[in-house]
Design an enzyme around this catalytic site. Structure first.
Site, PDB file in Angstrom:
ATOM      1  N   GLU A 179      68.174 -22.080  67.970  1.00 57.27           N
ATOM      2  CA  GLU A 179      67.849 -20.863  68.730  1.00 57.27           C
ATOM      3  C   GLU A 179      66.412 -20.875  69.260  1.00 57.27           C
ATOM      4  O   GLU A 179      65.838 -19.831  69.557  1.00 57.27           O
ATOM      5  CB  GLU A 179      68.116 -19.624  67.875  1.00 57.27           C
ATOM      6  CG  GLU A 179      69.596 -19.476  67.560  1.00 57.27           C
ATOM      7  CD  GLU A 179      69.925 -18.593  66.378  1.00 57.27           C
ATOM      8  OE1 GLU A 179      71.111 -18.267  66.205  1.00 57.27           O
ATOM      9  OE2 GLU A 179      69.000 -18.230  65.622  1.00 57.27           O
TER      10      GLU A 179
ATOM     11  N   ASP B 240      69.187 -19.077  58.053  1.00 54.67           N
ATOM     12  CA  ASP B 240      69.072 -17.624  58.067  1.00 54.67           C
ATOM     13  C   ASP B 240      68.768 -17.155  56.654  1.00 54.67           C
ATOM     14  O   ASP B 240      69.372 -17.642  55.688  1.00 54.67           O
ATOM     15  CB  ASP B 240      70.400 -16.981  58.478  1.00 54.67           C
ATOM     16  CG  ASP B 240      70.540 -16.797  59.975  1.00 54.67           C
ATOM     17  OD1 ASP B 240      69.628 -17.199  60.715  1.00 54.67           O
ATOM     18  OD2 ASP B 240      71.576 -16.263  60.395  1.00 54.67           O
TER      19      ASP B 240
END
EC number: 5.3.1.25
Length: 591
Positions: free
Chosen positions: A337, A361
């Site tokens: 990302e 994450d």
């Protein structure tokens, strides 16, 4: 194109310049200190690429301005990126110090009684502080005899910590971050801050649209023979997990093959964009063959790429691992990302340890009570106070399965130069490749899935940028945790069970953000974090101080915190000192 040379460590033996007996009596002892320091560093350290660390010793002992200048001329010609000044005696403070404003520097003053090495150390550090050029202090805890040539354990620890961090600083300088794409789904870390890279890290940002990746794939700007090798390697080594998509979104064998092919091509092309590939020149693509001199990269992916093309999961996971179809090699640093700030934490961890980094994450805090309610299992051991679920579809290195083994047979992640092909194969065997979930990734792809073995020490880090303050670093040392299989399955199926998982238990201190596991999760500054093998938070703290990045959260023992001596003049609380000193001195490469 000429290969860029690696930074070296400069060793500066300084001496009392008074002739007619004083200097002459100290020459051998002083130079031996320099040689012993160089021998230690070359024996114990390697660059992140695996190459041996080289030390450059001044041709003569340094007694004053003339010899200091001669030493500097030599260092400038030999790509010295950090310096260590050593002495067993009194010398002339400001006349002998290293005055380079951006090069990390330390001074080892020998703790002996015959000559006042400690007095020079204090005088030289005072000069550094007064001139605004911070330096690290190294002074042994116990007095040594004048003829003792050994390096005490506490001195060795500081020499190595300083050198590891200093080499990281020097290795990042002049390199680039390849920003492949733009902002992913509004994630702040992918709003790439050029000033941060330039002013704090000495790096450039190379911004490239994702259409460049599309162009390279469509126009065959890659090594076609290598692609065939990569496909054959994947056919031999990839195990595929279940396809959890609805029937209308599942791909047939031909479509799946096309997705795999493009995923491997993405890995090859991103690598070539980072470091270049001379084989591209052989097919007439000289410009593309050079690459962008990138020591780290990020790929936006979502959603402008992934809504129609295979996602970056396979490419990112393979690039970040210590092996691929070419065998065991140095891992790359590629942030999913395009989270450039997590990419910087990955880069720091890789430079300090030479190991692959696990991008994740920081997904869920599971309290002991919640786990018992959902599974009936009562947490114990390292997990007794609760755990954090670290999971992400993208760039978790396959090394994170911890199927490599240390000298005692414990699960770990090794520097790439210590990894055997059998260990690489074991990591691959522990990984399944699951078809990407269509709701997230309409263009398909494969997500790696593995489960990190338990009981492995890790350090979780993250860089954040705070408006009005600048960058800050978060550090949480802890361990991976192994849950009973049925418990893991229940918890994992509540989220995305096709992604890699690490169950993480931070070490608690009972204070502040480490009061409990919930507080660690609550104080984490962003949605992503990085796992680096080992409890290496102290190395991160030292590196951050060199770059003038304050540490806003850590659980490292105070005795291991090692920062420049001038930090002590910025108050009595060591964490407040860090903020004030970083603000006072400003970023290392002020712009």
């Amino acid at each position: 194109m000429k290969k860029i040379s690696l930074p070296k460590i400069g060793i500066r033996p300084v001496i009392d310049g008074r002739r007619m007996g004083v200097r002459e009596s100290l020459e051998e002892q002083t130079m031996n200190m320099a040689k012993a320091t160089a021998a230690l560093l070359t024996e114990k350290l390697r660059h992140a690429c695996g190459a041996a660390v080289e030390c450059v010793i001044s041709d003569t002992c340094i007694a004053g301005m003339a010899e200091a200048a001669a030493c500097e001329e030599k260092f400038s010609s030999q790509n010295v990126g950090l310096t260590i000044t050593v002495t067993p005696c009194w010398c002339y403070g400001s006349e002998t110090i290293d005055m380079d404003p951006t090069r990390p520097k330390a001074i080892w003053g020998f703790n002996g009684t015959e000559r006042p090495g400690a007095v020079y150390l204090a005088a030289a550090l005072a000069a550094h502080s007064q001139k605004g050029i911070p330096a690290f202090s190294i002074y042994g805890h116990d007095v040594q005899d004048a003829d003792d040539t050994s390096i005490p354990a506490d001195v060795e620890e500081k020499l190595l910590r300083f050198a590891r961090a200093g080499l990281a600083v020097a290795s990042m300088k002049g390199k680039s971050y390849l920003s492949l794409g733009g902002v992913s789904m509004g994630i702040a870390g992918s709003i790439v801050d050029h000033n941060f890279f330039e002013s704090w890290l000495g790096m450039k940002v190379q911004a490239v649209d994702m259409t460049e990746l599309r162009r390279r794939i469509d126009q065959k700007i890659y090594d076609e023979a290598e692609l065939e090798m990569a496909l054959a390697w994947a056919d031999k080594n990839f195990r595929y997990g279940e396809d959890e998509n609805n029937k209308q979104y599942q791909r047939n064998a031909e479509q799946s093959r096309a997705v795999l092919r493009e995923s491997l091509l993405m890995a090859m092309c991103i690598r070539d964009m980072m470091q270049g590939n001379s084989k591209l020149a052989d097919i007439g693509r000289v410009e593309e063959s050079l690459g962008y001199n990138a020591i780290a990269a990020g790929f936006q992916g979502q959603r402008h790429w992934t809504d129609q093309y295979p996602n970056g999961d396979t490419a990112e996971a393979l690039l970040n691992s210590s092996f691929d179809w070419n065998g065991v090699r140095e891992p790359f640093v590629v942030a999913t990302e395009n989270d450039s700030l997590n990419g910087v934490a990955m880069l720091m961890g890789h430079q300090l340890t030479g190991t692959a980094q696990v991008f994740a994450d920081v997904r869920t805090y599971w309290s002991p009570e919640a786990i018992e309610r959902v599974t009936g299992h009562k947490l114990d051991g390292l997990a007794e106070h609760g755990i954090i679920h670290l999971i992400n579809s993208g760039s978790a290195a396959l090394d994170g399965s911890c199927k490599q083994r240390d000298s005692e047979g414990n699960p770990t992640m090794k520097p790439h130069w210590e990894i055997s092909q059998q260990e690489a194969d074991a990591c691959l065997a522990a990984t399944e490749w699951c078809p990407a979930i269509h709701e997230y990734f309409r263009g398909g792809g494969y997500s790696s899935r593995f489960l990190t073995e338990g009981g492995v020490p890790f350090t979780m880090t993250r860089v954040n940028i705070i408006k009005g303050l600048g960058p800050v670093l978060q550090i949480a040392e802890g361990w991976s945790v192994e849950l009973p299989k049925d418990v893991h399955d229940i918890l994992n199926k509540r989220t995305n069970s096709t992604w890699p998982t690490t169950w993480f238990a931070p070490r608690l201190t009972g204070k502040g953000p480490f009061t409990d596991v919930y507080s660690v999760m609550a104080n984490w500054g962003a949605n992503h974090g990085v796992l680096t093998i080992g409890h290496v938070g102290a190395d991160f703290i030292t590196l951050a101080s060199m770059l003038r990045i304050p540490v806003c959260m850590h659980n490292v023992e105070e005795t291991k915190v090692y920062r420049p001596s001038a930090w002590a003049a910025h108050g009595m609380d060591i964490e407040g000192q860090d903020y004030r000193a970083c603000q006072n001195y400003g970023p290392l490469y002020k712009r």
